[in-house]
Scaffold this active site. Structure first.
Site, short mmCIF file in Angstrom:
data_model
loop_
_atom_site.label_atom_id
_atom_site.label_comp_id
_atom_site.label_asym_id
_atom_site.label_seq_id
_atom_site.Cartn_x
_atom_site.Cartn_y
_atom_site.Cartn_z
N GLY A 28 0.84 -1.17 -0.02
CA GLY A 28 -0.07 0.08 -0.03
C GLY A 28 0.85 1.33 0.03
O GLY A 28 2.17 1.23 0.36
N TYR A 29 0.23 2.41 -0.24
CA TYR A 29 0.93 3.60 -0.45
C TYR A 29 0.51 4.66 0.65
O TYR A 29 -0.74 4.83 0.64
CB TYR A 29 0.91 4.02 -1.71
CG TYR A 29 1.49 3.19 -2.71
CD1 TYR A 29 3.03 3.49 -3.15
CD2 TYR A 29 0.90 2.01 -3.04
CE1 TYR A 29 3.66 2.73 -4.12
CE2 TYR A 29 1.47 1.37 -4.33
CZ TYR A 29 2.89 1.28 -4.37
OH TYR A 29 3.60 0.71 -4.90
N MET A 30 1.40 5.13 1.27
CA MET A 30 0.90 6.26 2.46
C MET A 30 0.95 7.71 1.72
O MET A 30 0.40 8.47 2.25
CB MET A 30 2.17 6.14 3.79
CG MET A 30 2.00 4.75 4.34
SD MET A 30 3.33 4.91 5.46
CE MET A 30 2.29 4.58 7.03
N ILE A 147 -3.64 1.44 -8.05
CA ILE A 147 -4.45 1.70 -6.52
C ILE A 147 -5.62 2.69 -7.22
O ILE A 147 -6.90 2.00 -6.88
CB ILE A 147 -3.76 2.50 -5.47
CG1 ILE A 147 -2.86 1.51 -4.75
CG2 ILE A 147 -4.80 2.59 -4.29
CD1 ILE A 147 -1.97 1.97 -3.85
#
Length: 156
Positions: A28-30, A147
């Site tokens: 996932g990407y913050m 995403i």
């Protein structure tokens, strides 16, 4: 400074597949911006926090740190944009290099992408017969883009 230099291709056939085990990935990407991307990745029994700089041609700065798996699970659950990227990664030797082949699941099911890391941007590599169109410069095929704008195999 650590630098990632890679080329990316769509996979056009199953000719790369042998009796090899893949590693399940959840990532996932913050943060995703023009300046940097911050990624959390769980790869099998290991986890990593990665900061990537802006892409310049085939390369970009990359800083990767191993983190405890329970920490990664919390970050993926609570601090990353959804949906998460889910895929199985295979390491495929070809032409004196190790190619990584990612078989995507969930929202990106059917998408299969192969990447090869280079030692320098001018390095010539032998392209496998199962590698089709090069998508290195197409931002739609970056994991961080998948995403917000998922693709499936029919989008290739």
């Amino acid at each position: 400074m650590p630098v990632e230099i890679e080329r990316k291709y769509l996979v056009t056939s199953d000719a790369w597949r042998e009796d090899m085990a893949g590693t399940p990935y959840r990532q996932g990407y913050m943060c995703v911006s023009e300046l940097a991307t911050v990624r959390v990745r769980q790869a099998g029994e290991r986890a990593f926090l990665t900061i990537k700089g802006a892409t310049a041609g085939l390369s970009r700065a990359e800083f990767e740190y191993e983190i405890p798996v329970p920490d990664a699970e919390i970050m993926l659950r609570d601090h990353c944009t959804k949906p998460l990227i889910e895929k199985t990664r295979y390491e495929v030797p070809f032409g004196g290099k190790i190619w990584t082949v990612d078989v995507f699941d969930a929202a990106n099911a059917g998408l299969i992408v192969a990447e090869v890391e280079l030692t320098h941007a001018d390095e010539q590599v032998q392209i496998p017969p199962w590698a089709g169109r090069e998508v290195t410069d197409d931002p739609r095929y970056r994991n961080s883009s998948l995403i917000s704008d998922p693709m499936n195999g029919s989008d290739q």
